[in-house]
Design an enzyme around this catalytic site. Sequence first.
Site, short mmCIF file in Angstrom:
data_model
loop_
_atom_site.label_atom_id
_atom_site.label_comp_id
_atom_site.label_asym_id
_atom_site.label_seq_id
_atom_site.Cartn_x
_atom_site.Cartn_y
_atom_site.Cartn_z
N SER A 124 144.03 -12.31 183.04
CA SER A 124 144.46 -11.79 184.34
C SER A 124 143.25 -11.60 185.25
O SER A 124 142.14 -11.31 184.78
CB SER A 124 145.15 -10.44 184.11
OG SER A 124 145.29 -9.75 185.33
N TYR A 149 145.66 -1.52 179.82
CA TYR A 149 146.19 -2.90 179.86
C TYR A 149 145.08 -3.87 180.25
O TYR A 149 144.85 -4.89 179.60
CB TYR A 149 147.36 -2.99 180.84
CG TYR A 149 147.67 -4.43 181.23
CD1 TYR A 149 148.28 -5.29 180.33
CD2 TYR A 149 147.32 -4.94 182.49
CE1 TYR A 149 148.53 -6.62 180.67
CE2 TYR A 149 147.56 -6.26 182.83
CZ TYR A 149 148.18 -7.10 181.92
OH TYR A 149 148.41 -8.41 182.25
N LYS A 153 142.97 -7.17 178.14
CA LYS A 153 142.71 -8.56 178.58
C LYS A 153 141.22 -8.85 178.51
O LYS A 153 140.80 -9.89 178.03
CB LYS A 153 143.22 -8.76 180.01
CG LYS A 153 144.73 -8.70 180.14
CD LYS A 153 145.40 -9.83 179.39
CE LYS A 153 146.89 -9.66 179.32
NZ LYS A 153 147.54 -10.52 178.34
P1 NAD Z 1 156.77 -10.57 179.87
O1 NAD Z 1 156.80 -9.15 179.42
O2 NAD Z 1 157.92 -11.09 180.62
O3 NAD Z 1 156.50 -11.52 178.62
C1 NAD Z 1 155.78 -11.11 177.49
C2 NAD Z 1 156.64 -11.42 176.27
O4 NAD Z 1 155.95 -11.04 175.09
C3 NAD Z 1 157.97 -10.67 176.28
O5 NAD Z 1 159.01 -11.61 176.11
C4 NAD Z 1 157.88 -9.70 175.10
O6 NAD Z 1 159.13 -9.51 174.49
C5 NAD Z 1 156.88 -10.42 174.20
N1 NAD Z 1 156.09 -9.56 173.32
C6 NAD Z 1 155.40 -8.44 173.64
N2 NAD Z 1 154.79 -7.95 172.55
C7 NAD Z 1 155.09 -8.79 171.52
C8 NAD Z 1 154.76 -8.81 170.15
N3 NAD Z 1 154.00 -7.86 169.59
N4 NAD Z 1 155.23 -9.81 169.38
C9 NAD Z 1 156.02 -10.77 169.91
N5 NAD Z 1 156.38 -10.80 171.20
C10 NAD Z 1 155.91 -9.82 172.00
O7 NAD Z 1 155.42 -10.77 180.70
P2 NAD Z 1 154.94 -12.00 181.58
O8 NAD Z 1 154.88 -11.55 182.97
O9 NAD Z 1 155.70 -13.22 181.23
O10 NAD Z 1 153.44 -12.10 181.06
C11 NAD Z 1 153.06 -12.99 180.02
C12 NAD Z 1 151.59 -12.76 179.70
O11 NAD Z 1 150.83 -12.97 180.88
C13 NAD Z 1 151.28 -11.34 179.24
O12 NAD Z 1 150.28 -11.42 178.24
C14 NAD Z 1 150.75 -10.68 180.47
O13 NAD Z 1 149.88 -9.62 180.17
C15 NAD Z 1 150.02 -11.84 181.14
N6 NAD Z 1 149.86 -11.67 182.58
C16 NAD Z 1 150.97 -11.42 183.35
C17 NAD Z 1 150.84 -11.24 184.71
C18 NAD Z 1 152.05 -10.93 185.58
O14 NAD Z 1 151.87 -10.50 186.70
N7 NAD Z 1 153.27 -11.16 185.13
C19 NAD Z 1 149.57 -11.31 185.31
C20 NAD Z 1 148.47 -11.57 184.51
C21 NAD Z 1 148.64 -11.76 183.13
C1 UD1 Z 2 149.21 -5.35 189.26
C2 UD1 Z 2 148.32 -4.73 188.21
C3 UD1 Z 2 147.50 -5.80 187.53
C4 UD1 Z 2 148.41 -6.89 186.99
C5 UD1 Z 2 149.26 -7.44 188.14
C6 UD1 Z 2 150.22 -8.48 187.72
C7 UD1 Z 2 147.89 -2.44 189.04
C8 UD1 Z 2 146.84 -1.51 189.55
N1 UD1 Z 2 147.47 -3.72 188.81
O1 UD1 Z 2 148.37 -5.98 190.19
O2 UD1 Z 2 146.73 -5.25 186.47
O3 UD1 Z 2 147.63 -7.93 186.41
O4 UD1 Z 2 150.01 -6.35 188.69
O5 UD1 Z 2 151.20 -7.95 186.87
O6 UD1 Z 2 149.02 -2.08 188.82
N2 UD1 Z 2 152.48 -2.66 196.46
C9 UD1 Z 2 153.12 -1.85 197.41
N3 UD1 Z 2 154.31 -1.29 197.05
C10 UD1 Z 2 154.90 -1.49 195.83
C11 UD1 Z 2 154.24 -2.33 194.90
C12 UD1 Z 2 153.02 -2.88 195.24
O7 UD1 Z 2 152.62 -1.65 198.50
O8 UD1 Z 2 155.98 -0.94 195.58
C13 UD1 Z 2 151.21 -3.30 196.85
C14 UD1 Z 2 150.03 -2.92 195.97
O9 UD1 Z 2 149.40 -1.79 196.43
C15 UD1 Z 2 149.17 -4.19 196.07
C16 UD1 Z 2 150.20 -5.31 196.24
O10 UD1 Z 2 151.39 -4.69 196.72
O11 UD1 Z 2 148.38 -4.15 197.23
C17 UD1 Z 2 150.52 -6.06 194.96
O12 UD1 Z 2 150.87 -5.10 193.96
P1 UD1 Z 2 151.41 -5.53 192.51
O13 UD1 Z 2 152.50 -6.51 192.66
O14 UD1 Z 2 151.69 -4.29 191.74
O15 UD1 Z 2 150.18 -6.33 191.88
P2 UD1 Z 2 148.65 -5.87 191.71
O16 UD1 Z 2 148.42 -4.47 192.10
O17 UD1 Z 2 147.80 -6.90 192.36
#
Ligand code: NAD
Ligand code: UD1
Length: 336
Positions: A124, A149, A153
């Site tokens: 991330s 969290y 990462k």
């Molecule tokens: P998500 O929660 O939808 O998907 C994660 C999946 O992992 C889920 O289906 C959950 O059931 C499964 N899981 C969790 N722990 C587990 C375990 N111990 N064993 C087996 N399965 C398990 O999340 P996502 O948004 O699809 O994210 C996927 C990956 O990308 C995650 O590692 C997350 O941290 C990373 N990531 C997500 C974002 C985002 O904004 N969505 C941003 C940066 C990184």
């Molecule tokens: C958040 C996480 C980050 C994670 C990413 C994707 C935090 C501090 N960071 O990032 O670790 O990798 O999500 O899952 O939580 N915002 C509003 N109102 C809301 C929600 C968000 O104004 O109700 C604003 C936030 O202040 C930010 C932007 O929208 O400026 C995006 O927020 P968000 O979607 O939560 O993502 P990040 O904060 O970038």
Amino acid sequence: MAILVTGGAGFIGSHTCVQLLNAGYEVIVLDNLSNASEKSLDRVRELTGKNLKFYKGDILDRDILNKVFETEDISSVIHFAGLKSVGESVKKPLEYYDNNITGTLTLVDVMRQHNVKNIIFSSSATVYGDPAEIPITEKCPKGQCTNPYGWTKSMLEQILTDIQHADNEWNVVLLRYFNPIGAHPSGRMGENPNGIPNNLMPYITQVAVGKLKELSIFGDDYDTTDGTGVRDYIHVMDLADGHVKALSKLAKGTGLSIYNLGTGTGYSVLDIVHNFERATGIKIPYKVAPRRAGDIAVCYSNADKAKKELGWEANYGILEMCRDSWNWQKSNPEGY
Ligand code: NAD
Ligand code: UD1
């Protein structure tokens, strides 16, 4: 040869499964369904007309991992499984470190025992902390994370890097996602957050569908053009394609690689509200609220490295991201 997708029933994992099947890969999913519904995998099958195999299980469970690697002919692992709620991680650090770190250590150890040494890891942009440069290149030093969290990462990147350095048979790709939004353009698959969403786009779509009253904008006094926070939003289908491209890289055996997956463009919170309104014709009521603890002002990528080395770049624009997020929400107001 098959690709094992851990966390493949989740938001990014399920969209990646679609693109992997479309690209002709055989796909095996392992997911404990702690944050997903198995229905997402039915939708993957429906949208691709192809099958994938599903194991309900945990990456902390060595027995199920051994069973999967003994039964299936796996060449590479795309490792999405993990807990990802920032706020929850502050309240439950032990659970987050155990699930994400111990889980990954167990997975990687079992991979090594079965001589499968190719892994793509979901990292991330959070590892950059308050970034030292904008736009952020992969050379930007990692920073201080503000929550457990984020640290999982950052630490897992270090662990996988050390493993690759110690044994160069390993091929490791660390993908640093910026802010994934959007959904499959069919409206059949999308993000399914539990409870009140923390992230911006799911919050907006729930306001649009009438489940939430109004958006709170966390701060309008940042040093940005309109005072609201700026992020690099990326369509989940583009993100999914980035994994397919990264797999080709793994197959060439190139050691350790790190890529930003973003569009290279920053949008403020107000930009997102306005683009959502343009894309959908729905007005989003909002109020300005105090800054959210741990937030930074600006975060967007320089995505040149992925373009040059993976031949990948984002294709979907912000209006399509808003349209597809809304499409999913309005056709599935209660999720899967
Ligand atoms: P998500 O929660 O939808 O998907 C994660 C999946 O992992 C889920 O289906 C959950 O059931 C499964 N899981 C969790 N722990 C587990 C375990 N111990 N064993 C087996 N399965 C398990 O999340 P996502 O948004 O699809 O994210 C996927 C990956 O990308 C995650 O590692 C997350 O941290 C990373 N990531 C997500 C974002 C985002 O904004 N969505 C941003 C940066 C990184
Ligand atoms: C958040 C996480 C980050 C994670 C990413 C994707 C935090 C501090 N960071 O990032 O670790 O990798 O999500 O899952 O939580 N915002 C509003 N109102 C809301 C929600 C968000 O104004 O109700 C604003 C936030 O202040 C930010 C932007 O929208 O400026 C995006 O927020 P968000 O979607 O939560 O993502 P990040 O904060 O970038």
